[in-house]
Motif scaffolding. Structure first.
Motif, short mmCIF file in Angstrom:
data_model
loop_
_atom_site.label_atom_id
_atom_site.label_comp_id
_atom_site.label_asym_id
_atom_site.label_seq_id
_atom_site.Cartn_x
_atom_site.Cartn_y
_atom_site.Cartn_z
N LEU A 9 0.85 -1.19 0.00
CA LEU A 9 0.00 0.00 0.00
C LEU A 9 0.89 1.24 0.00
O LEU A 9 1.72 1.42 0.89
CB LEU A 9 -0.91 0.01 1.22
N ILE A 10 0.72 2.08 -1.00
CA ILE A 10 1.50 3.31 -1.13
C ILE A 10 0.56 4.50 -0.96
O ILE A 10 -0.45 4.61 -1.67
CB ILE A 10 2.18 3.39 -2.50
N ALA A 11 0.86 5.38 -0.01
CA ALA A 11 0.04 6.55 0.25
C ALA A 11 0.78 7.80 -0.21
O ALA A 11 1.87 8.10 0.29
CB ALA A 11 -0.30 6.65 1.74
N LEU A 12 0.21 8.53 -1.16
CA LEU A 12 0.84 9.74 -1.69
C LEU A 12 0.21 10.99 -1.10
O LEU A 12 -1.01 11.06 -0.93
CB LEU A 12 0.72 9.78 -3.22
N LYS A 13 1.05 11.98 -0.80
CA LYS A 13 0.59 13.23 -0.22
C LYS A 13 0.37 14.28 -1.30
O LYS A 13 0.99 14.25 -2.36
CB LYS A 13 1.60 13.73 0.81
N ARG A 14 -0.50 15.25 -0.98
CA ARG A 14 -0.81 16.32 -1.93
C ARG A 14 0.33 17.33 -2.05
O ARG A 14 0.69 17.75 -3.13
CB ARG A 14 -2.09 17.04 -1.50
N GLY A 15 0.89 17.77 -0.94
CA GLY A 15 1.95 18.77 -0.97
C GLY A 15 1.39 20.17 -1.16
O GLY A 15 0.21 20.37 -1.47
N ALA A 16 2.24 21.16 -0.93
CA ALA A 16 1.84 22.56 -1.07
C ALA A 16 2.19 23.07 -2.47
O ALA A 16 2.97 22.46 -3.20
CB ALA A 16 2.55 23.41 -0.02
N VAL A 17 1.61 24.24 -2.83
CA VAL A 17 1.90 24.91 -4.10
C VAL A 17 2.45 26.29 -3.79
O VAL A 17 1.88 27.02 -2.97
CB VAL A 17 0.64 25.01 -4.98
#
Length: 402
Positions: free
Chosen positions: A235-243
């Motif tokens: 299971l790989i969980a990706l984060k949104r991150g800032a802009v």
């Protein structure tokens, strides 16, 4: 990982072509299945003529088979080597990849001469050793057998961090066994259900990497150990991150990226994460950079003429606007590239490197920023330099010129 703009044209029966492009820097590549691929880097400010002379290509015809001699359908066949330039697969020469048909047959075309290492992977199979083939100029080698052994797969799902019920599509997943120097990737990006499968994996411990252009990439945060069966619970969980939004001053087209100081084992993952974060400002100097992980960085801008600027930023999960990166003129170096007869040399780049061995921050602001094009008169101008001694070289598409 860098975003590009693509244009294409087909040559006519006389070999003539025409591509409509706006001013800027481009890599022009010519491909034909019967000829070796060739590319040139150019800077366009006005209409320009660029001719290509292609060398006849070699080809390899073969079949992917098991150790028992049975054909393996739909395998991916990889070839690395030849006398061409290096590629993204690493090592000398060019890389090529094709899919075998339902009888295991494949054809690798457009190859330069030289020695090639060939391997293959499919569901349940992978090459334990490379198959070597030596090619002459424009030679066709037939009846090559690429043998694959039993192998396994690594599979699972990619979801959004903090909302694991939300699957993420369009993610490319790769697996790397650093100890044994093995690399494998999923044949397809994840679908709507977030599912991925990396096939043809030999026993070993693999670091899993996942890339999506709108999310923070996952670099070796997840691992899988393959022993004698498939691993199907990743299971790989990706984060949104800032802009980060802002502008460069004065207004200029510039490459935007991040620099991280004092890179070590503890923050190597963060350093790799920002390597995929790049942007380019428009003519008004406006830019939008993301996704960006949390942390302290230098927001760096580098214009095409060499001017540079940096701004310290502290990033959290919230996006930021109104950032201004000042471009500094610095010192400049102007010159002209000529041959032994005093004639201007075109279609080359000037590479400049500072001689002093001062350790600098790890930078991911974009590409080969120490290489600068010449104009139609063979002239170059490099700005944004610091005081010091520099080594200057001239390179064409094949490498450094004497």
């Amino acid at each position: 990982f860098e975003k590009h703009t693509y244009s294409a044209a087909m040559s006519d029966d006389q070999g003539n072509y025409k591509i409509q492009l706006v001013s800027g820097e481009y890599s022009i590549a010519v491909t034909h299945s019967d000829y070796v691929k060739k590319s040139e880097s150019v800077t366009l400010a006005s209409a320009q003529t660029l001719d290509f002379s292609l060398a006849p290509a070699a080809a390899i015809y073969g079949t992917v088979v098991t150790t028992e001699g049975e054909p393996v359908a739909d395998a991916r066949v990889y070839a690395q080597g030849g006398l061409g330039k290096g590629s993204q697969w690493g090592g000398p020469g060019a890389a090529s990849m094709v899919s075998a048909d339902d009888k295991g047959a494949f054809v690798l075309r457009g190859l330069s001469s030289g020695r090639y290492q060939i391997k293959a992977a499919a569901k349940g199979f992978s090459s334990a050793t490379d198959t070597e083939v030596e090619l002459g100029i424009a030679e066709s080698v037939t009846d090559v057998r690429v043998v694959v052994d039993k192998a396994h797969s690594i599979s699972g799902f990619v979801v959004e961090d903090g909302n694991r019920k939300k699957a993420i599509s369009g993610v490319q997943v790769m697996a790397m066994d650093m100890r044994n120097q093995r690399f494998a990737s999923a044949f397809h990006a994840t679908g709507d259900d977030g599912y991925f499968e990396v096939q043809g994996v030999a026993p070993g411990t693999y670091m899993i990497m996942a890339y999506h252009e709108d999310l923070l990439s996952s670099f070796m945060e997840v691992s899988a150990t393959v022993v004698d069966k498939d691993v199907d619970d990743i299971l790989i969980a990706l984060k949104r991150g800032a802009v980060l939004k802002g502008r460069v001053d004065p207004a200029e087209v510039a490459d935007i990226g991040l620099e991280l100081e004092n890179v070590g084992f503890a923050n190597m993952m963060k350093a790799m994460a920002i390597s995929a974060t790049k942007a380019r400002s428009d003519k008004e100097g406006n830019f939008e950079l993301g996704p960006v992980p949390s942390g302290s960085f230098q927001l760096v801008a580098k214009s095409k003429d060499g001017r540079k600027g940096a701004l310290d930023v502290s990033v959290s999960t919230e996006s930021q606007e109104g950032l201004v990166v000042p471009l500094e003129e610095g010192l400049s170096l102007r010159g002209k590239v000529i041959d032994q007869d005093g004639k201007a040399v075109l279609a080359v780049r000037v590479q400049i490197n500072k001689k002093e061995k001062k350790r600098s921050p790890m930078s991911f602001a974009g590409g080969r920023d120490n290489r600068f094009p010449v104009n139609t008169e063979g002239e170059f101008l490099i700005r944004g330099l610091e005081e010091g001694d520099y080594q200057v070289k001239v390179l064409d598409s094949r490498g450094m010129l004497p």
